[in-house]
Write an enzyme that holds these catalytic residues in place. Structure first.
Site, short mmCIF file in Angstrom:
data_model
loop_
_atom_site.label_atom_id
_atom_site.label_comp_id
_atom_site.label_asym_id
_atom_site.label_seq_id
_atom_site.Cartn_x
_atom_site.Cartn_y
_atom_site.Cartn_z
NE ARG A 206 2.35 2.90 -3.24
CZ ARG A 206 1.59 1.84 -2.96
NH1 ARG A 206 1.04 1.73 -1.76
NH2 ARG A 206 1.37 0.92 -3.87
CG HIS A 313 11.10 5.30 -3.51
ND1 HIS A 313 9.82 5.32 -3.00
CD2 HIS A 313 11.08 4.38 -4.51
CE1 HIS A 313 9.06 4.48 -3.67
NE2 HIS A 313 9.80 3.89 -4.58
NE ARG A 316 6.93 1.31 -2.41
CZ ARG A 316 5.85 0.58 -2.15
NH1 ARG A 316 5.55 0.28 -0.91
NH2 ARG A 316 5.08 0.15 -3.14
CG HIS A 339 1.71 -2.77 -6.18
ND1 HIS A 339 1.78 -1.88 -7.22
CD2 HIS A 339 2.75 -2.48 -5.35
CE1 HIS A 339 2.81 -1.07 -7.04
NE2 HIS A 339 3.42 -1.42 -5.92
CE1 TYR A 348 11.73 -4.33 -5.22
CE2 TYR A 348 9.40 -4.20 -5.80
CZ TYR A 348 10.59 -3.58 -5.46
OH TYR A 348 10.66 -2.21 -5.39
#
Length: 388
Positions: A206, A313, A316, A339, A348
């Site tokens: 991040r 972003h 990522r 996570h 994903y």
């Protein structure tokens, strides 16, 4: 003789009003005085049934004071937020949502007056006024949390936030860059940001995690970045480091050998000094902010002929997609992304249709081989003559 229009018993009474409707009065368990029910009833039977229900609720300690919810919602919501233990950035977002989107409409009401119909109207008007759906969803989630506390405080009997699907929104599909596009963007951007582009794409950290990285967190030999903090920025521009949201945020993340040279060059020329120096710093030596390189990123996209709709972003997002296509399991994706739940990782995995087809092809190959084992051997030798 008892009055036919007034039926009294020890717990309470029903009586007929001049209007012809029937009123229920019962003993308030808090004061012991007779108090009227909130509604009146068409028949005496309905009133007596209601009186029996009230008696049962009080006996089972399930009765709720009808006046308890006559608390100003604005004051209650403000106190609710003040009593929450929140990160500074989260508190700032909540305060903004409350001030801009909740209190202007619902603030003057009593808590008990926040009904499902009013919640629906409030939400609809926010959307119609042009407030973005993600913002409306977050405001709705906050209102629901406030009313859940009101339910726990026995100010209301049921949470009025019951709109199906109002607590979520469909995130539009974000673009995924190819490996060639990632390197094209890295080569096109100002040299001090080249490593930032590559690290973002191939470690999927991040932005706040990247901004908080120190020299001591980088191990070129082991090809690892150690994530242990996250940089946050308030609306005022104040920056501070905080711990990751969950234990899953503390993690080592490996990076491919193809970017080692870029990282070594960056450490030699652009990173902060000393083991505690920041890996990525602004052009003038200050902390990394999005504003430091926003114009450089836009110029790099144009030079590399990448769609202007691609956000930083999305690098990522690209890295997470590449990791999934490389064969990472759900648990491996969760660990890499930091996570604690599988939800994001599964997104994903569902996106990687090429890998799914590869799995199907391998399954097909297994089926073909198994069928070949079961097939009867071909007949050999001379044909057998058949009768005419």
């Amino acid at each position: 003789m008892a009055n036919k229009k007034n039926s009294r018993r020890r717990f309470g009474a029903v009586r007929q009003l001049p209007s012809g409707r029937w009123q229920v009065r019962y003993r308030d368990p808090l004061t012991g005085a007779l108090r009227p029910d909130e509604k009146t009833y068409t028949t005496k039977t309905d009133a007596e049934v209601r009186l029996s229900q009230l008696e049962a609720d009080i006996t089972r300690e399930k009765w709720t004071d009808p006046d308890a919810g006559k608390v100003n919602f604005g004051e209650y919501a403000t106190r609710w937020l003040k009593e929450r233990k929140l990160e500074e950035t989260t508190r700032e977002r909540y305060e903004t949502a409350l001030r801009l989107h909740i209190l202007p409409t619902l603030g003057p009401r009593f808590v008990v007056q926040i009904t499902p119909a009013r919640v629906r109207t409030w939400r609809t008007r926010l959307l119609e006024s042009g407030v973005g759906e993600p913002t409306v969803v977050k405001a709705y989630q906050m209102l629901r949390a406030i009313m859940n506390t009101a339910l726990d405080d026995e100010l209301i009997k049921r949470n009025p936030c019951r709109i199906k699907g109002a607590d979520a929104y469909d995130v539009p599909e974000r673009p995924v860059l190819s490996v060639a596009e990632v390197f094209a963007a890295a080569d096109a951007i100002a040299p001090r940001w080249r490593a930032l582009v590559l690290v973002t794409a191939f470690t999927t950290l991040r932005f706040g995690e990247l901004a908080a990285l120190r020299r001591r967190d980088v191990d070129l030999d082991a090809r690892l970045l150690r994530v242990s903090r996250n940089q946050a920025e308030l609306y005022s521009g104040k920056l501070y480091d905080k711990a990751p949201k969950s234990r899953a945020g503390f993690r080592p993340v490996a990076f491919p050998a193809s970017i080692v040279d870029a990282l070594r060059h960056h450490l030699e020329h652009y990173a902060g000094q000393g083991p505690n120096g920041h890996m990525f710093i602004g052009p003038r030596g200050g902390r990394l902010r999005r504003s430091n390189f926003r114009d450089d990123w836009s110029a790099a996209k144009t030079k590399a002929k990448i769609s202007p709709d691609v956000h930083f972003h999305d690098l990522r997002h690209t890295g997470n997609t590449l990791a999934s296509q490389s064969g990472a399991s759900t648990r491996e994706l969760m660990t890499r992304m930091g996570h604690s739940t599988a939800r994001a990782a599964l997104i994903y995995q569902h996106m990687t249709s090429d890998r799914d087809r590869a799995i199907a092809d391998r399954m097909g190959e297994m089926v073909r081989k198994e069928l070949e084992k079961q097939a009867p051997p071909e007949e050999s030798g001379t044909d057998v003559a058949q009768d005419d």
